[in-house]
Design a protein around this motif. Structure first.
Motif, PDB file in Angstrom:
ATOM      1  N   VAL A   1      20.811  20.905  15.177  1.00  0.00           N
ATOM      2  CA  VAL A   1      19.772  20.855  14.142  1.00  0.00           C
ATOM      3  C   VAL A   1      19.791  22.136  13.310  1.00  0.00           C
ATOM      4  CG1 VAL A   1      17.269  20.781  13.765  1.00  0.00           C
ATOM      5  CG2 VAL A   1      18.317  19.241  15.417  1.00  0.00           C
TER       6      VAL A   1
ATOM      7  N   ARG B   1      20.747  22.652   9.138  1.00  0.00           N
ATOM      8  CA  ARG B   1      19.811  23.276   8.184  1.00  0.00           C
ATOM      9  C   ARG B   1      20.411  24.552   7.587  1.00  0.00           C
ATOM     10  NH1 ARG B   1      16.998  22.980   4.024  1.00  0.00           N
ATOM     11  NH2 ARG B   1      15.354  24.517   3.847  1.00  0.00           N
TER      12      ARG B   1
ATOM     13  N   PHE C   1      14.505  18.884   9.287  1.00  0.00           N
ATOM     14  CA  PHE C   1      14.643  20.055  10.149  1.00  0.00           C
ATOM     15  C   PHE C   1      13.343  20.327  10.902  1.00  0.00           C
ATOM     16  CE2 PHE C   1      13.725  24.597  10.605  1.00  0.00           C
ATOM     17  CZ  PHE C   1      14.647  24.908  11.599  1.00  0.00           C
TER      18      PHE C   1
END
Length: 138
Positions: free
Chosen positions: A63, A67, A24
């Motif tokens: 992304v 996460r 991440f």
């Protein structure tokens, strides 16, 4: 080489699954660096700038969603997070911008420092976990 390209495409173009803190942080650093390069250093025409910004926002959604899934949260929270980033970029000018900065600081600590869920959750297995079952493959 193909595995690396597949892993990058999965990181930046897929919003399902889970990623850990290191992937991440690396992905977020790449996206923020690309955003700075496009917004500050490159002089692109308006339509090209908008196209690149849309691609970077989509990658940011992907992304962030992965996460957030690792932390056990819905990927839909990436929308308000990116909105706060847009309000605070490049420098907060209003009270709302400063509130966005405070919210982003909290989110940064939550996503980049705190560990994800170790167990399987509704978004899949923990990053790096190996599939372990008692069944023998047929």
């Amino acid at each position: 080489m193909l595995a690396t390209m597949t892993a990058l495409a999965d990181l930046f173009l897929n919003s399902t699954g889970r990623i850990g803190r290191i992937r991440f942080s690396a992905g977020a650093a790449c996206l923020i660096g690309a955003w700075i390069a496009v917004d500050v250093f490159l002089r692109t025409p308006g339509w090209l700038h908008a196209l690149i910004a849309a691609a970077l926002l989509y990658s940011g959604f992907c992304v962030l969603s992965q996460r957030l899934h690792d932390r056990g949260r819905s990927g839909w929270w990436s929308g308000p997070i990116l909105l706060a980033f847009a309000l605070a970029w490049p420098q907060p000018m209003t009270l709302l911008g400063w509130i966005a900065v405070a919210g982003l600081a909290f989110v940064a600590v939550d996503l980049a420092i705190l560990p994800g869920q170790k167990a399987f959750n509704r978004y899949g297995a923990a990053p790096g976990a190996r599939h372990q079952s008692g069944a023998t493959p047929v």
